[in-house]
Design an enzyme around this catalytic site. Structure first.
Site, mmCIF file in Angstrom:
data_model
loop_
_atom_site.group_PDB
_atom_site.id
_atom_site.type_symbol
_atom_site.label_atom_id
_atom_site.label_comp_id
_atom_site.label_asym_id
_atom_site.label_seq_id
_atom_site.Cartn_x
_atom_site.Cartn_y
_atom_site.Cartn_z
ATOM 1 N N ASP A 96 26.444 -7.852 -20.397
ATOM 2 C CA ASP A 96 25.267 -7.437 -19.643
ATOM 3 C C ASP A 96 25.774 -6.746 -18.382
ATOM 4 O O ASP A 96 26.397 -7.389 -17.530
ATOM 5 C CB ASP A 96 24.401 -8.649 -19.279
ATOM 6 N N VAL B 202 24.692 -11.326 -13.690
ATOM 7 C CA VAL B 202 23.775 -12.459 -13.521
ATOM 8 C C VAL B 202 22.458 -11.983 -12.925
ATOM 9 O O VAL B 202 22.426 -11.357 -11.870
ATOM 10 C CB VAL B 202 24.393 -13.547 -12.613
ATOM 11 N N HIS B 203 21.374 -12.296 -13.618
ATOM 12 C CA HIS B 203 20.014 -11.987 -13.161
ATOM 13 C C HIS B 203 19.082 -12.991 -13.825
ATOM 14 O O HIS B 203 19.546 -13.925 -14.489
ATOM 15 C CB HIS B 203 19.640 -10.535 -13.491
ATOM 16 N N GLY B 204 17.796 -12.833 -13.671
ATOM 17 C CA GLY B 204 16.834 -13.814 -14.160
ATOM 18 C C GLY B 204 16.939 -14.141 -15.636
ATOM 19 O O GLY B 204 16.865 -15.303 -16.030
#
Length: 164
Positions: free
Chosen positions: A9, A13-15
């Site tokens: 990704d 780091v994200h929701g």
């Protein structure tokens, strides 16, 4: 280390990663593995704030992540590992990380990339790295969040003409 998910990704780091994936898999930690992010204090700080709750976020370079993976101290740690590129996956595999599957969640558009799916844009180098991962017998699939269906990455590469 008990790797619950190895995900590519480009946002790291994200929701979606912190809330959906880590939560649904019972992960205790998210390892954001990127040499660039590990050496960028602003990116690192922003990602460290994303975890919250029960899941702790760590931002590590590729080689350090491999050392942590092999450290007996973390043998029982349930972790989600997120990298930016398929080349990072190959590096981790070369350094001894063992997984059966790789999730491709999102690779944002950059100059020189073409659409593989709605959320995945790849370059020729990315396609070559995916082929290398496939040669190692590792299943690769595209899936944004746990509640959506997964699609076979190698089939997508073939159908879009990235590989024959």
């Amino acid at each position: 280390m008990d790797v619950k998910l190895l995900r590519i990704d480009s946002r790291l780091v994200h929701g979606q990663v912190a809330n959906n994936w880590a939560g649904s898999l019972g992960a205790e930690a998210i390892l954001a593995v990127s040499d660039g992010a590990a050496n960028d204090e602003l990116r690192k700080t922003l990602m460290l704030q994303t975890g919250g709750g029960k899941v702790k976020v760590h931002v590590l370079g590729v080689e350090k992540a491999a050392r942590v993976y092999k450290n007996p101290k973390y043998e029982a740690l349930k972790a989600v590992i997120v990298v930016e590129t398929p080349a990072d996956v190959v590096r981790l595999l070369d350094l001894g990380i063992e997984v059966d599957e790789v999730n491709v969640g999102g690779m944002t558009f950059k100059q020189g990339t073409k659409a593989l799916s709605q959320a995945v844009y790849i370059s020729d180098d990315d396609a070559a790295a995916f082929q290398e991962i496939d040669k190692r017998g590792i299943t690769q699939y595209i899936q944004q969040v746990p509640s959506t269906s997964r699609s076979d990455l190698m089939e997508a590469l073939k159908s879009k003409g990235f590989i024959s």
